[in-house]
Design a protein around this motif. Structure first.
Motif, PDB file in Angstrom:
ATOM      1  N   TYR A  38       0.815  -1.328   0.090  1.00  0.00           N
ATOM      2  CA  TYR A  38       0.128  -0.036  -0.029  1.00  0.00           C
ATOM      3  C   TYR A  38       0.909   1.171  -0.033  1.00  0.00           C
ATOM      4  N   GLU A  39       1.843   1.243   0.783  1.00  0.00           N
ATOM      5  CA  GLU A  39       2.792   2.434   1.005  1.00  0.00           C
ATOM      6  C   GLU A  39       3.498   2.715  -0.462  1.00  0.00           C
ATOM      7  N   ALA A  40       3.900   1.480  -0.865  1.00  0.00           N
ATOM      8  CA  ALA A  40       4.602   1.826  -2.508  1.00  0.00           C
ATOM      9  C   ALA A  40       3.680   2.307  -3.407  1.00  0.00           C
ATOM     10  N   MET A  41       2.429   1.645  -3.411  1.00  0.00           N
ATOM     11  CA  MET A  41       1.408   2.273  -4.597  1.00  0.00           C
ATOM     12  C   MET A  41       1.136   3.768  -4.209  1.00  0.00           C
ATOM     13  N   GLU A  42       0.867   4.244  -3.026  1.00  0.00           N
ATOM     14  CA  GLU A  42       0.635   5.441  -2.589  1.00  0.00           C
ATOM     15  C   GLU A  42       1.797   6.439  -3.124  1.00  0.00           C
ATOM     16  N   SER A  43       2.998   6.026  -2.777  1.00  0.00           N
ATOM     17  CA  SER A  43       4.044   6.678  -3.192  1.00  0.00           C
ATOM     18  C   SER A  43       4.281   6.945  -4.507  1.00  0.00           C
ATOM     19  N   VAL A  44       3.933   6.004  -5.480  1.00  0.00           N
ATOM     20  CA  VAL A  44       4.108   5.901  -6.866  1.00  0.00           C
ATOM     21  C   VAL A  44       2.860   7.027  -7.385  1.00  0.00           C
ATOM     22  N   ARG A  45       1.835   7.158  -6.930  1.00  0.00           N
ATOM     23  CA  ARG A  45       0.608   7.728  -7.122  1.00  0.00           C
ATOM     24  C   ARG A  45       0.976   9.236  -7.074  1.00  0.00           C
ATOM     25  N   ARG A  46       1.637   9.431  -5.637  1.00  0.00           N
ATOM     26  CA  ARG A  46       2.270  11.035  -5.308  1.00  0.00           C
ATOM     27  C   ARG A  46       3.081  11.363  -6.283  1.00  0.00           C
ATOM     28  N   GLN A  47       4.250  10.723  -6.706  1.00  0.00           N
ATOM     29  CA  GLN A  47       5.343  11.097  -7.612  1.00  0.00           C
ATOM     30  C   GLN A  47       5.870   9.916  -8.140  1.00  0.00           C
ATOM     31  N   VAL A  48       5.645   9.800  -9.644  1.00  0.00           N
ATOM     32  CA  VAL A  48       6.003   8.793 -10.221  1.00  0.00           C
ATOM     33  C   VAL A  48       7.625   8.779 -10.263  1.00  0.00           C
ATOM     34  N   PRO A  49       8.298   7.543  -9.971  1.00  0.00           N
ATOM     35  CA  PRO A  49       9.586   7.660 -10.272  1.00  0.00           C
ATOM     36  C   PRO A  49      10.169   7.226 -11.323  1.00  0.00           C
ATOM     37  N   ASP A  50      11.264   7.333 -11.887  1.00  0.00           N
ATOM     38  CA  ASP A  50      12.136   6.830 -12.874  1.00  0.00           C
ATOM     39  C   ASP A  50      12.465   5.342 -12.994  1.00  0.00           C
ATOM     40  N   MET A  51      12.359   4.834 -11.733  1.00  0.00           N
ATOM     41  CA  MET A  51      12.657   3.273 -11.362  1.00  0.00           C
ATOM     42  C   MET A  51      12.152   3.321  -9.742  1.00  0.00           C
ATOM     43  N   ALA A  52      12.044   1.709  -9.554  1.00  0.00           N
ATOM     44  CA  ALA A  52      11.862   1.221  -8.340  1.00  0.00           C
ATOM     45  C   ALA A  52      12.710  -0.003  -8.060  1.00  0.00           C
ATOM     46  N   LEU A  53      13.208   0.198  -6.776  1.00  0.00           N
ATOM     47  CA  LEU A  53      13.899  -0.904  -6.222  1.00  0.00           C
ATOM     48  C   LEU A  53      13.047  -1.776  -5.199  1.00  0.00           C
ATOM     49  N   LEU A  54      12.764  -3.079  -5.399  1.00  0.00           N
ATOM     50  CA  LEU A  54      11.996  -3.544  -4.604  1.00  0.00           C
ATOM     51  C   LEU A  54      12.578  -4.820  -4.040  1.00  0.00           C
ATOM     52  N   ARG A  74       0.770  -0.162 -14.680  1.00  0.00           N
ATOM     53  CA  ARG A  74       0.279   0.993 -14.668  1.00  0.00           C
ATOM     54  C   ARG A  74       1.202   2.186 -14.789  1.00  0.00           C
ATOM     55  N   TYR A  75       2.502   1.757 -14.912  1.00  0.00           N
ATOM     56  CA  TYR A  75       3.611   2.916 -14.885  1.00  0.00           C
ATOM     57  C   TYR A  75       4.569   2.462 -15.836  1.00  0.00           C
ATOM     58  N   ASP A  76       5.292   3.257 -16.573  1.00  0.00           N
ATOM     59  CA  ASP A  76       6.208   2.744 -17.367  1.00  0.00           C
ATOM     60  C   ASP A  76       7.625   3.043 -16.767  1.00  0.00           C
ATOM     61  N   MET A  77       8.113   2.057 -16.233  1.00  0.00           N
ATOM     62  CA  MET A  77       9.652   2.175 -15.597  1.00  0.00           C
ATOM     63  C   MET A  77      10.450   0.928 -15.323  1.00  0.00           C
ATOM     64  N   PRO A  78      11.482   0.915 -15.144  1.00  0.00           N
ATOM     65  CA  PRO A  78      12.200  -0.514 -14.901  1.00  0.00           C
ATOM     66  C   PRO A  78      12.236  -0.865 -13.425  1.00  0.00           C
ATOM     67  N   ILE A 192      -0.418   5.513 -18.692  1.00  0.00           N
ATOM     68  CA  ILE A 192      -0.634   5.598 -17.320  1.00  0.00           C
ATOM     69  C   ILE A 192      -2.343   5.333 -16.872  1.00  0.00           C
ATOM     70  N   ASN A 193      -3.027   5.764 -17.856  1.00  0.00           N
ATOM     71  CA  ASN A 193      -4.668   5.771 -17.494  1.00  0.00           C
ATOM     72  C   ASN A 193      -5.010   4.251 -17.868  1.00  0.00           C
ATOM     73  N   PHE A 194      -4.529   3.669 -18.396  1.00  0.00           N
ATOM     74  CA  PHE A 194      -4.854   2.245 -18.747  1.00  0.00           C
ATOM     75  C   PHE A 194      -4.559   1.253 -17.773  1.00  0.00           C
ATOM     76  N   TYR A 195      -5.593   0.585 -17.132  1.00  0.00           N
ATOM     77  CA  TYR A 195      -5.448  -0.583 -16.107  1.00  0.00           C
ATOM     78  C   TYR A 195      -5.911  -1.882 -16.582  1.00  0.00           C
ATOM     79  N   ARG A 196      -5.328  -2.985 -16.297  1.00  0.00           N
ATOM     80  CA  ARG A 196      -5.820  -4.292 -16.748  1.00  0.00           C
ATOM     81  C   ARG A 196      -6.375  -4.769 -15.420  1.00  0.00           C
ATOM     82  N   LEU A 197      -7.674  -4.706 -15.629  1.00  0.00           N
ATOM     83  CA  LEU A 197      -8.699  -4.915 -14.594  1.00  0.00           C
ATOM     84  C   LEU A 197      -8.634  -6.544 -14.299  1.00  0.00           C
ATOM     85  N   SER A 198      -8.720  -7.269 -15.318  1.00  0.00           N
ATOM     86  CA  SER A 198      -8.698  -8.688 -15.223  1.00  0.00           C
ATOM     87  C   SER A 198      -7.959  -9.386 -16.370  1.00  0.00           C
ATOM     88  N   ARG A 199      -7.959 -10.492 -16.592  1.00  0.00           N
ATOM     89  CA  ARG A 199      -7.398 -11.162 -17.947  1.00  0.00           C
ATOM     90  C   ARG A 199      -8.340 -10.764 -19.244  1.00  0.00           C
TER      91      ARG A 199
END
Length: 245
Positions: A38-54, A74-78, A192-199
């Motif tokens: 949840y914290e990760a998705m909220e952070s991305v919504r607030r500011q979309v990064p160039d990359m994520a380390l998970l 949802r987001y175009d990033m490595p 960014i606006n297109f979301y795969r809701l299901s298969r």
């Protein structure tokens, strides 16, 4: 290389601080440190990064691999995985998300900085090699024995039906029917606006107006779109929802 905006998802505070120090020493900017899905998705919504380390294993048993899939849908990033887990099964599952790198802890600071630079360089090269239509506002689709121009912003949703895809457009009463699968077509709608809701369902969230238990309503489309109840919770994670106490 130019400084990057990077999200860190790591539930061990000391490790997260070490990563942040390494990134900032290399002149990168940390957009946030998240410990959970949840914290990760909220952070991305607030500011979309160039990359994520998970990290692959997050607090309370949350799955970093699932998080990687949801972010990249949802987001175009490595994505770079930083993990202490080297088991083959874990690596095989992580590989399905096409990460830019998979690094084992404890990491070396210089190695991390180099892998970030290399991963982002490859990401930009691959993006430049993609079909132009994936980054343009308009597409020409095979409609009525020719190719018809459509605005991606006018697409309400796309629904798979066997080997066909129905494309429902804003202010059009009948959908376009294309002889192709949704997985193939969706690569041209990675905005960014297109979301795969299901298969079988790809939705343009910019047209989403109302959410109910088993249905969503889209602007200019009279009928509700059925949403499996199990998928509703995941949809809400991708939206800013004000909840009652």
């Amino acid at each position: 290389m130019n400084p990057l905006k990077i999200l860190i998802v790591e539930d061990e505070v000391i490790t997260a601080m070490d990563i942040q120090e390494t990134l900032e020493r290399a002149d990168h900017q940390v957009t946030g440190i998240a410990q959970s899905y949840y914290e990760a998705m909220e952070s991305v919504r607030r500011q979309v990064p160039d990359m994520a380390l998970l990290d692959i294993r997050l607090q309370e048993g949350e799955d970093g691999i699932r998080l990687a899939k949801d972010i990249t849908e949802r987001y175009d990033m490595p994505i770079i995985f930083l993990t202490a887990h080297s088991e083959h099964d874990t690596f095989a599952k992580a590989k399905e998300t096409a990460p830019a790198a998979y690094l084992l802890k404890p990491f070396r600071q210089k190695e991390l900085a180099l892998q970030i630079e290399l991963a982002y360089h490859h990401f930009k090269l691959n993006k430049a090699a993609m079909p132009k239509s994936t980054t343009m506002e308009y597409l020409f689709l095979p409609i009525n024995k020719g190719y018809e121009k459509i605005a991606k912003s006018d697409v309400l949703f796309m629904q798979a039906e066997g080997v066909y895809v129905k494309i429902f457009m804003l202010n059009e009463s009948k959908p376009h029917l294309l002889s192709m699968n949704l997985g193939y077509l969706s690569q041209y709608f990675n905005d960014i606006n297109f979301y795969r809701l299901s298969r079988s369902l790809l939705v343009n969230l910019s047209h989403l107006e109302r959410i109910e238990k088993n249905h969503i309503y889209l602007r200019g489309f009279a009928s509700p779109v059925v949403v499996p109840e199990t998928n509703r919770a995941d949809l809400l994670k991708h939206l800013t929802v004000v909840r009652t106490r």
